[in-house]
Enzyme design. Structure first.
Site, PDB file in Angstrom:
ATOM      1  N   LYS A  84     -14.263   2.236  14.950  1.00 52.49           N
ATOM      2  CA  LYS A  84     -12.982   1.554  15.234  1.00 52.49           C
ATOM      3  C   LYS A  84     -12.566   1.739  16.695  1.00 52.49           C
ATOM      4  O   LYS A  84     -11.994   0.833  17.300  1.00 52.49           O
ATOM      5  CB  LYS A  84     -11.892   2.062  14.287  1.00 52.49           C
ATOM      6  CG  LYS A  84     -12.103   1.532  12.877  1.00 52.49           C
ATOM      7  CD  LYS A  84     -11.144   2.061  11.834  1.00 52.49           C
ATOM      8  CE  LYS A  84     -11.602   1.541  10.467  1.00 52.49           C
ATOM      9  NZ  LYS A  84     -10.855   2.059   9.350  1.00 52.49           N
ATOM     10  N   LYS A 108     -12.105  -1.770  18.548  1.00 47.70           N
ATOM     11  CA  LYS A 108     -10.728  -2.137  18.920  1.00 47.70           C
ATOM     12  C   LYS A 108     -10.399  -1.732  20.356  1.00 47.70           C
ATOM     13  O   LYS A 108      -9.262  -1.844  20.784  1.00 47.70           O
ATOM     14  CB  LYS A 108      -9.754  -1.517  17.908  1.00 47.70           C
ATOM     15  CG  LYS A 108     -10.076  -1.949  16.472  1.00 47.70           C
ATOM     16  CD  LYS A 108      -9.091  -1.480  15.436  1.00 47.70           C
ATOM     17  CE  LYS A 108      -9.643  -1.742  14.036  1.00 47.70           C
ATOM     18  NZ  LYS A 108      -8.650  -2.121  13.053  1.00 47.70           N
ATOM     19  N   LYS A 151       9.018 -18.022  -8.640  1.00 43.93           N
ATOM     20  CA  LYS A 151       8.437 -16.886  -9.372  1.00 43.93           C
ATOM     21  C   LYS A 151       7.355 -17.367 -10.350  1.00 43.93           C
ATOM     22  O   LYS A 151       7.602 -18.307 -11.120  1.00 43.93           O
ATOM     23  CB  LYS A 151       9.551 -16.163 -10.138  1.00 43.93           C
ATOM     24  CG  LYS A 151       9.094 -14.911 -10.805  1.00 43.93           C
ATOM     25  CD  LYS A 151      10.221 -14.215 -11.534  1.00 43.93           C
ATOM     26  CE  LYS A 151       9.647 -13.118 -12.399  1.00 43.93           C
ATOM     27  NZ  LYS A 151      10.588 -12.668 -13.409  1.00 43.93           N
ATOM     28  N   ASP A 167      -5.333  -5.829   5.081  1.00 42.31           N
ATOM     29  CA  ASP A 167      -6.455  -6.589   5.646  1.00 42.31           C
ATOM     30  C   ASP A 167      -6.476  -8.023   5.119  1.00 42.31           C
ATOM     31  O   ASP A 167      -7.103  -8.893   5.715  1.00 42.31           O
ATOM     32  CB  ASP A 167      -7.779  -5.881   5.310  1.00 42.31           C
ATOM     33  CG  ASP A 167      -7.911  -4.600   6.110  1.00 42.31           C
ATOM     34  OD1 ASP A 167      -7.567  -4.621   7.308  1.00 42.31           O
ATOM     35  OD2 ASP A 167      -8.309  -3.568   5.538  1.00 42.31           O
ATOM     36  N   PHE A 192      -5.006   4.383  14.405  1.00 41.31           N
ATOM     37  CA  PHE A 192      -5.247   5.352  13.341  1.00 41.31           C
ATOM     38  C   PHE A 192      -6.416   4.836  12.515  1.00 41.31           C
ATOM     39  O   PHE A 192      -6.681   3.634  12.506  1.00 41.31           O
ATOM     40  CB  PHE A 192      -4.014   5.465  12.426  1.00 41.31           C
ATOM     41  CG  PHE A 192      -3.024   6.497  12.864  1.00 41.31           C
ATOM     42  CD1 PHE A 192      -2.227   6.269  13.972  1.00 41.31           C
ATOM     43  CD2 PHE A 192      -2.888   7.697  12.177  1.00 41.31           C
ATOM     44  CE1 PHE A 192      -1.309   7.214  14.392  1.00 41.31           C
ATOM     45  CE2 PHE A 192      -1.980   8.655  12.583  1.00 41.31           C
ATOM     46  CZ  PHE A 192      -1.183   8.414  13.688  1.00 41.31           C
ATOM     47  N   ASN A 233       0.852  -1.195   0.000  1.00 40.71           N
ATOM     48  CA  ASN A 233       0.000   0.000   0.000  1.00 40.71           C
ATOM     49  C   ASN A 233       0.889   1.247   0.000  1.00 40.71           C
ATOM     50  O   ASN A 233       2.108   1.135  -0.010  1.00 40.71           O
ATOM     51  CB  ASN A 233      -0.975  -0.023   1.179  1.00 40.71           C
ATOM     52  CG  ASN A 233      -0.260  -0.024   2.509  1.00 40.71           C
ATOM     53  OD1 ASN A 233       0.448   0.923   2.846  1.00 40.71           O
ATOM     54  ND2 ASN A 233      -0.416  -1.102   3.271  1.00 40.71           N
TER      55      ASN A 233
HETATM   56  O1  PMT Z   1       3.025   6.122   6.414  1.00 39.45           O
HETATM   57  P1  PMT Z   1       2.587   7.458   5.872  1.00 39.45           P
HETATM   58  O2  PMT Z   1       2.844   7.609   4.407  1.00 39.45           O
HETATM   59  O3  PMT Z   1       3.133   8.603   6.697  1.00 39.45           O
HETATM   60  O4  PMT Z   1       0.992   7.516   6.001  1.00 39.45           O
HETATM   61  C1  PMT Z   1       0.395   7.541   7.252  1.00 39.45           C
HETATM   62  C2  PMT Z   1      -0.884   6.678   7.305  1.00 39.45           C
HETATM   63  C3  PMT Z   1      -1.930   7.244   6.360  1.00 39.45           C
HETATM   64  C4  PMT Z   1      -0.552   5.234   6.910  1.00 39.45           C
HETATM   65  C5  PMT Z   1      -1.352   6.721   8.798  1.00 39.45           C
HETATM   66  O5  PMT Z   1      -1.631   8.058   9.144  1.00 39.45           O
HETATM   67  C6  PMT Z   1      -2.593   5.875   9.012  1.00 39.45           C
HETATM   68  O6  PMT Z   1      -3.715   6.281   8.831  1.00 39.45           O
HETATM   69  N1  PMT Z   1      -2.353   4.595   9.427  1.00 39.45           N
HETATM   70  C7  PMT Z   1      -3.414   3.587   9.610  1.00 39.45           C
HETATM   71  C8  PMT Z   1      -3.790   3.030   8.279  1.00 39.45           C
HETATM   72  C9  PMT Z   1      -4.815   1.900   8.419  1.00 39.45           C
HETATM   73  O7  PMT Z   1      -4.458   0.772   8.271  1.00 39.45           O
HETATM   74  O8  PMT Z   1      -5.997   2.293   8.791  1.00 39.45           O
HETATM   75  P2  PMT Z   1      -7.246   1.294   9.017  1.00 39.45           P
HETATM   76  O9  PMT Z   1      -8.401   2.220   9.178  1.00 39.45           O
HETATM   77  O10 PMT Z   1      -7.306   0.285   7.924  1.00 39.45           O
HETATM   78  O11 PMT Z   1      -6.920   0.528  10.368  1.00 39.45           O
HETATM   79  C10 PMT Z   1      -7.316   1.010  11.636  1.00 39.45           C
HETATM   80  C11 PMT Z   1      -6.281   0.680  12.687  1.00 39.45           C
HETATM   81  O12 PMT Z   1      -6.170  -0.734  12.860  1.00 39.45           O
HETATM   82  C12 PMT Z   1      -4.880   1.176  12.359  1.00 39.45           C
HETATM   83  O13 PMT Z   1      -4.282   1.656  13.536  1.00 39.45           O
HETATM   84  C13 PMT Z   1      -4.177  -0.088  11.844  1.00 39.45           C
HETATM   85  O14 PMT Z   1      -2.770  -0.027  12.139  1.00 39.45           O
HETATM   86  C14 PMT Z   1      -4.863  -1.192  12.617  1.00 39.45           C
HETATM   87  N2  PMT Z   1      -4.977  -2.465  11.891  1.00 39.45           N
HETATM   88  C15 PMT Z   1      -5.605  -2.533  10.685  1.00 39.45           C
HETATM   89  C16 PMT Z   1      -5.743  -3.771  10.040  1.00 39.45           C
HETATM   90  C17 PMT Z   1      -5.214  -4.924  10.653  1.00 39.45           C
HETATM   91  N3  PMT Z   1      -5.306  -6.109  10.065  1.00 39.45           N
HETATM   92  N4  PMT Z   1      -4.592  -4.841  11.838  1.00 39.45           N
HETATM   93  C18 PMT Z   1      -4.481  -3.641  12.474  1.00 39.45           C
HETATM   94  O15 PMT Z   1      -3.915  -3.569  13.575  1.00 39.45           O
END
Ligand code: PMT
Length: 403
Positions: free
Chosen positions: A340, A344, A293, A283, A326, A214
């Site tokens: 979230k 969480k 490969k 995800d 985040f 990503n």
């Molecule tokens: O790295 P940069 O280029 O500086 O960009 C920053 C960012 C946009 C990546 C950062 O600010 C950000 O938003 N990070 C979280 C991205 C994300 O995965 O968001 P989400 O809404 O899909 O997930 C919610 C939270 O659950 C996040 O804290 C994530 O780390 C966590 N998560 C998500 C999926 C998963 N399978 N396990 C997790 O722990």
């Protein structure tokens, strides 16, 4: 807003049409525990009433150099000495020009000249006046002298045109002021605390040379790890691959996939005081990673399976830890963000709108909201990721103190 508590702040109002918005700035500052005194120019009193400012601030408003309504002998000096911070909101082109050129001919300009505390300017005017090289030169000069300048907002202006020059919303002004007052980092604030930060975008292997990834650059997470270490925390940075330099005084644990990140985070979790998950975790992962490969073919179908949610797992087994997540959203920021927080079991969530060109993935700035489990929100205006990281670490410090 611990930083504003007990601070002495002068709100100086000049004669822009947005002067009325300063009333809410004063009110928000007082709610945050600051003591506020207001100075107005004569022109500002034509737009907003000194009586209202007096009521909201709890102090008489200073307008004329010659009024004898207060107890101070030399009022502008007394006010200047009293102030920890002096914010001009709104600042017209005229007032900016006077301050930059040392003209002190009224209460606002004499007092700011005598103020040794932090000085902040919120310009608000018509776009052409703002872009005028004279205004820009004056602002650049003030910035060079150490004044903090807030970028005006873009939108509908009083002169019925669209453009840059609007006074930002009072909430954004107060948040910005708060940030500016965090000028000194206390390097012992988080001593004896361990903070784990995740960063970067996980890579889900397809075969030995390809992966699903990503757009995360890791900038947000690295900035947070840097600030945590500067505040004295033992900092563990669990990072997916990035091209960034590891911040000083940070224990770096490289990972690649969501599963490898989960393994490290779970192992560290019992020993840490706070986890901040800025990583963009995939995800899904590829169900069957090929050993060799994959050869070219006309079409290809990949079967994906769901990855575990690392953060939700931490929430479900939380003991003493503070958990910060985040949310990267392109719409319904607050609704999805609060979903979230609940799912969480977070203590705080940073919701960023990644559809904006100056926020989210792979840029140096970010903006959005802090969301809390009690339903409270705090808007975060656009700022550098380093500034935001400092705000996040301050908030984590506050949450740890309440534990
Ligand atoms: O790295 P940069 O280029 O500086 O960009 C920053 C960012 C946009 C990546 C950062 O600010 C950000 O938003 N990070 C979280 C991205 C994300 O995965 O968001 P989400 O809404 O899909 O997930 C919610 C939270 O659950 C996040 O804290 C994530 O780390 C966590 N998560 C998500 C999926 C998963 N399978 N396990 C997790 O722990």
């Amino acid at each position: 807003m611990a930083v504003l508590k007990g601070k002495h702040i002068i709100v100086a109002v000049s004669g822009g049409i947005a002067a009325y918005k300063a009333i809410e700035v004063v009110s928000r500052l007082r709610k945050a525990g600051a003591e506020v005194k207001v100075i107005m120019t004569q022109n500002a009193t034509r737009i907003a009433s000194p009586l209202t400012f007096g009521e909201i601030s709890g102090y008489p408003v200073a307008v004329s150099m010659w009024d004898e309504i207060h107890n101070w002998d030399v009022e502008h000096i007394a006010l200047a000495t009293w102030a920890d911070a002096y914010i001009v909101v709104p600042a017209t082109a005229n007032v900016i020009g006077k301050i930059a050129n040392g003209i002190a001919d009224d209460m606002l300009t004499t007092t700011i000249m005598a103020t040794e505390g932090k000085k902040l300017i919120c310009p608000a005017m018509n776009s052409a006046m703002y872009k005028n090289p004279i205004t820009q030169r004056n602002l650049a000069y003030l910035e060079e002298l150490g004044y903090a300048i807030m970028e005006p907002a873009v939108g509908q202006l009083a002169c019925h045109t669209e453009g840059i020059g609007r006074l930002p919303e009072p909430e954004d002004i107060v948040n910005w002021l708060e940030l500016e007052l965090y000028e000194t980092i206390d390097p012992t604030r988080l001593a004896n605390k361990t903070i784990l930060v995740t960063a970067g975008g996980t890579q889900e292997a397809i075969d030995p040379v390809r992966y699903i990834g990503n757009r995360s650059s890791g900038k947000m997470g690295y900035a947070i790890a840097e600030q945590a270490a500067m505040y004295g925390a033992k900092t563990i940075l669990v990072s997916a691959p990035t091209s960034l330099e590891v911040p000083r005084n940070v224990t770096y644990i490289p990972v690649d996939s969501a599963m490898s990140m989960k393994e490290v985070v779970d192992e560290q979790y019992p020993q840490v005081d706070a986890v901040i998950m800025a990583a963009a975790v995939a995800d899904f992962r590829v169900a069957q990673v090929e050993e060799h490969k994959i050869k070219k073919k006309e079409t290809m179908t990949l079967k994906l399976v769901k990855n575990p949610d690392i953060l939700a797992g931490l929430g479900a087994t939380k003991k003493h830890q503070v958990l910060v997540g985040f949310a990267a959203e392109t719409k319904n920021l607050l609704e999805y963000g609060f979903g979230k927080v609940k799912k969480k079991q977070l203590d705080m969530l940073v919701a960023n709108d990644v559809s904006q060109s100056n926020a989210g993935f792979n840029v140096d700035t970010n903006e959005g909201y802090f969301l809390y489990p009690n339903g409270n929100t705090k808007r975060i205006p656009n700022m550098t990721k380093r500034e935001l990281a400092r705000l996040i670490i301050e908030e984590v410090g506050n949450l740890l103190e309440k534990r």
